[in-house]
Design an enzyme around this catalytic site. Structure first.
Site, PDB file in Angstrom:
ATOM      1  N   SER A 199      12.334   9.304  -8.185  1.00 20.09           N
ATOM      2  CA  SER A 199      11.249   9.077  -8.873  1.00 20.09           C
ATOM      3  C   SER A 199      10.079   8.724  -8.011  1.00 20.09           C
ATOM      4  O   SER A 199       9.178   8.049  -8.354  1.00 20.09           O
ATOM      5  CB  SER A 199      11.261   8.069  -9.970  1.00 20.09           C
ATOM      6  OG  SER A 199      11.676   6.715  -9.316  1.00 20.09           O
ATOM      7  N   TRP A 211       5.458   2.250  -1.344  1.00 22.44           N
ATOM      8  CA  TRP A 211       5.342   1.362  -0.110  1.00 22.44           C
ATOM      9  C   TRP A 211       4.304   2.052   1.007  1.00 22.44           C
ATOM     10  O   TRP A 211       4.025   1.606   2.093  1.00 22.44           O
ATOM     11  CB  TRP A 211       6.834   1.022   0.594  1.00 22.44           C
ATOM     12  CG  TRP A 211       7.436   0.508  -0.213  1.00 22.44           C
ATOM     13  CD1 TRP A 211       8.537   0.558  -1.298  1.00 22.44           C
ATOM     14  CD2 TRP A 211       7.628  -0.957  -0.569  1.00 22.44           C
ATOM     15  NE1 TRP A 211       9.339  -0.346  -1.688  1.00 22.44           N
ATOM     16  CE2 TRP A 211       8.668  -1.430  -1.555  1.00 22.44           C
ATOM     17  CE3 TRP A 211       6.576  -2.212  -0.185  1.00 22.44           C
ATOM     18  CZ2 TRP A 211       8.961  -2.717  -1.705  1.00 22.44           C
ATOM     19  CZ3 TRP A 211       7.127  -3.338  -0.460  1.00 22.44           C
ATOM     20  CH2 TRP A 211       8.147  -3.774  -1.150  1.00 22.44           C
ATOM     21  N   GLN A 222       1.236   3.100   2.728  1.00 23.17           N
ATOM     22  CA  GLN A 222       0.244   2.446   2.885  1.00 23.17           C
ATOM     23  C   GLN A 222      -0.861   3.374   3.053  1.00 23.17           C
ATOM     24  O   GLN A 222      -2.071   3.159   2.523  1.00 23.17           O
ATOM     25  CB  GLN A 222       0.294   1.174   3.863  1.00 23.17           C
ATOM     26  CG  GLN A 222       1.113   0.099   3.424  1.00 23.17           C
ATOM     27  CD  GLN A 222       1.120  -0.993   4.568  1.00 23.17           C
ATOM     28  OE1 GLN A 222       1.077  -0.559   5.862  1.00 23.17           O
ATOM     29  NE2 GLN A 222       1.840  -1.851   4.463  1.00 23.17           N
ATOM     30  N   HIS A 271      11.856   4.305  10.169  1.00 29.01           N
ATOM     31  CA  HIS A 271      10.678   4.663   9.002  1.00 29.01           C
ATOM     32  C   HIS A 271      10.828   5.944   8.378  1.00 29.01           C
ATOM     33  O   HIS A 271      11.092   5.762   7.101  1.00 29.01           O
ATOM     34  CB  HIS A 271       9.488   4.478   9.993  1.00 29.01           C
ATOM     35  CG  HIS A 271       8.256   4.756   8.836  1.00 29.01           C
ATOM     36  ND1 HIS A 271       8.017   4.046   8.049  1.00 29.01           N
ATOM     37  CD2 HIS A 271       7.155   5.595   8.790  1.00 29.01           C
ATOM     38  CE1 HIS A 271       6.937   4.321   7.122  1.00 29.01           C
ATOM     39  NE2 HIS A 271       6.412   5.444   7.904  1.00 29.01           N
ATOM     40  N   ARG A 282       7.217  13.431  12.371  1.00 28.18           N
ATOM     41  CA  ARG A 282       6.433  13.735  11.371  1.00 28.18           C
ATOM     42  C   ARG A 282       5.015  13.182  11.476  1.00 28.18           C
ATOM     43  O   ARG A 282       4.807  12.145  12.441  1.00 28.18           O
ATOM     44  CB  ARG A 282       6.724  13.143  10.180  1.00 28.18           C
ATOM     45  CG  ARG A 282       5.665  13.133   9.045  1.00 28.18           C
ATOM     46  CD  ARG A 282       6.177  12.309   7.826  1.00 28.18           C
ATOM     47  NE  ARG A 282       6.534  10.870   7.892  1.00 28.18           N
ATOM     48  CZ  ARG A 282       5.718  10.000   7.753  1.00 28.18           C
ATOM     49  NH1 ARG A 282       4.508  10.371   7.224  1.00 28.18           N
ATOM     50  NH2 ARG A 282       6.043   8.716   7.776  1.00 28.18           N
ATOM     51  N   SER A 316       3.747  13.257   4.874  1.00 29.57           N
ATOM     52  CA  SER A 316       4.982  12.945   3.887  1.00 29.57           C
ATOM     53  C   SER A 316       4.560  12.923   2.495  1.00 29.57           C
ATOM     54  O   SER A 316       5.182  13.829   1.724  1.00 29.57           O
ATOM     55  CB  SER A 316       5.689  11.875   4.206  1.00 29.57           C
ATOM     56  OG  SER A 316       4.964  10.677   4.244  1.00 29.57           O
TER      57      SER A 316
END
Length: 563
Positions: free
Chosen positions: A24, A57, A59, A356, A391, A396
């Protein structure tokens, strides 16, 4: 199919849908909303509450060529550089070209980004980007705002949601086509215990696997469940050795474990400097972008400086911002720092790299299709080829948006009628005890963290094999295994994903992107500018196969249209 599945009770209840989405975050909810808008009956399964995944999460923000003078071509160039030679250029071109309109559709869904007085989206810059192209919300609460908007849209729709549910395994029909999933609902809501959602299209959007390491920015639910399910179902996984360690995670001491507070790259994007204990800016001269180099370079720079100085952390100095800018631009980070006794207004922030983001995952094509027909993957659980070996910051969330929309378009354009799900044979595989989770984290942190070598990876492989072998021996000897429950299923998933990561990292004898081999310190394009594809065999053996070139081979699955 491998014939391997988690040891669990048979499903005691079932529901039917056209599409089941597992997860989700931004990827899962976007796929669900787009499928539902096209008239599909959608069920969303999520491990905790709808807004408890990794998206909330995030930021820094979401990257897209939205600013004056910026172009998708420039965004593509920055992404390819960060990916260190392993990006799928066509996939990246799709991402950066379709990205701006996908962000606008997200805004249409209800997401509110920070804007200027004139109403224009404010853009910032992060590592690896040569332009300001990061849209943010609430200063440093972009993920929370995106999650809020998508959750609200789902709750206002006809989409059925099953919360507090751990996905177990894929259901298939007699021809191997996806036919749904089994899952365990954790004692809340209308359903309880092991059940099934039967659907001809299954979308994995389960997020990352950061919990295989002792210190990570990932939430506790990030235990690699989607990758493990896909492997047991016979799907291919790729690029799992490329785990990005975020350079600036709040350092809470040498014994800190679990989820650690992130200090967003946007702090450096706004001008904060990395310094050592003497105040020296050690990234200057290491890269043309200094603190704003791609994440793998900054993480390596911090690690090297820690080795040189014999310390276990560096510092991020943002004192030049002043109290007002900290409070308005980075309120979440300011609060997290102060909660741990650090005031970034008046003192540098202690930071160190921590696990991460997984750049690899379940291998997909440009429509999110995996090598198992009817099974799709998007977001961090997927390997689309966009990220390559590292990345680019804030790509993302964009990847989740763009490829979720592409998955929804593919699913709703097809007429697929799989046969009835085949009842799986009773599982005979051992489960690992709950305590194995912490042993796996220790093994992986010591053997397959930021710095890797043949010796460290060999030790990790042997230790992981030992965990499984002991559980298998107990099952064979006494007919007993750890009690099937959420904790033992998670530990078993973590061990499988860790084994794949170690196998791939051992095979890749070079340093590239966020894979750093001390014994092979150079990038070797002649030998290793290619991907490693991993499959799980029926005897739990792992097959690691290099691709012939940097391009992924096609994802081919049998056609099941208009059956």
């Amino acid at each position: 199919m491998t014939g391997i599945r988690l040891n669990a009770p048979a499903p005691g209840w079932a529901i039917d849908a056209d599409v089941v989405v597992v997860g989700s975050g931004v990827a899962g909810l976007t796929a669900a909303l787009r499928c539902a808008a096209a008239g599909a009956k959608v069920t969303v399964v999520t491990k905790a509450r709808l807004d408890d995944g990794s998206t909330r999460w995030a930021q820094g923000g979401i990257a897209a060529a939205l600013g004056d003078g910026d172009t998708p071509g420039q965004h593509l160039d920055d992404t390819l550089v960060a990916g260190a030679g392993l990006c799928d250029e066509d996939a990246v071109r799709l991402l950066v070209t379709e990205g701006p309109d996908a962000v606008r559709r997200l805004i249409g869904t209800g997401a509110r980004f920070d804007t200027s007085a004139a109403g224009e989206i404010l853009l910032t810059r992060e590592g690896g980007h040569h332009r300001r192209r990061i849209a943010h919300a609430g200063g440093d609460a972009t993920g929370a705002e995106i999650s809020r908007a998508l959750v609200a849209a789902v709750r206002a729709s006809d989409i059925e949601t099953v919360e507090n549910a751990l996905v177990l395994d894929l259901l298939t029909d007699a021809d191997g086509h996806a036919a749904g999933v089994t899952l365990h609902v954790m004692g809340e809501g209308r359903r309880d215990g092991v059940g099934a959602v039967r659907a001809p299209a299954v979308v994995l959007a389960t997020g990352g696997m950061g919990q295989i390491f002792s210190a990570t920015t990932n939430p506790p639910v990030s235990t690699g469940d989607g990758v493990a399910l896909a492997l047991r179902a016979g799907a291919e996984v790729s690029d799992l050795e490329f785990v990005q360690f975020h350079p600036t995670v709040l350092w809470l001491g040498p014994d800190a474990e679990g989820q650690q507070p992130l200090v967003s790259e946007a702090v450096r994007g706004e001008g904060a400097h990395l310094v050592d204990a003497d105040g020296t800016r050690f990234m200057v001269g290491r890269h043309e972008l200094a603190e704003l180099a791609p994440r793998d370079i900054v993480a390596k720079g911090i690690t090297r400086r820690m080795q040189e100085t014999g310390t276990d952390h560096m510092y991020l100095d943002g004192r030049m911002f002043g109290a007002r800018m900290w409070a308005e631009r980075f309120p979440t980070i300011l609060a997290a720092c102060r909660a741990h006794g650090i005031d970034p207004v008046t003192e540098p922030i202690p930071v160190a790299p921590a696990a991460h983001y997984a750049s690899g995952g379940v291998r997909t094509d440009r429509h999110g299709r995996t090598t198992v027909p009817g099974l799709y993957a998007c977001g961090e659980v997927a390997c689309t080829g966009v990220h390559g070996a590292n990345r680019l910051a804030s790509n993302s969330l964009l990847e989740g948006l763009v490829f979720a929309e592409r998955i929804a378009a593919d699913i709703t354009s097809r007429t697929v009628r799989p046969g009835p799900a085949v009842a799986p044979a009773p599982a005979r595989d051992a489960l690992l005890p709950h305590a194995a989770r912490y042993e796996i984290q220790r093994i992986m942190t010591e053997g397959a963290g930021v710095l890797r070598s043949a010796a460290s990876l060999d030790r990790a492989a042997a230790a992981l094999a030992g965990l499984h072998d002991r559980a298998a021996e107990e099952l064979a000897r006494d007919g007993k295994t750890a009690e099937p429950c959420v904790e033992t299923w998670e530990a078993t998933n973590l061990c499988l994903v860790a084994r794949v990561l170690v196998a791939a990292a051992s095979r890749r004898e070079e340093t590239r992107g966020c894979h750093w081999r001390e014994d092979f310190p150079e990038r070797d394009d002649d030998t290793w500018r290619r991907h490693l594809v991993v499959r799980l065999g029926p005897e739990r053996t792992l097959t690691v196969t290099p691709t012939p070139a940097a391009d992924f081979p096609p994802v081919t699955t049998p056609s099941r249209e208009h059956r």
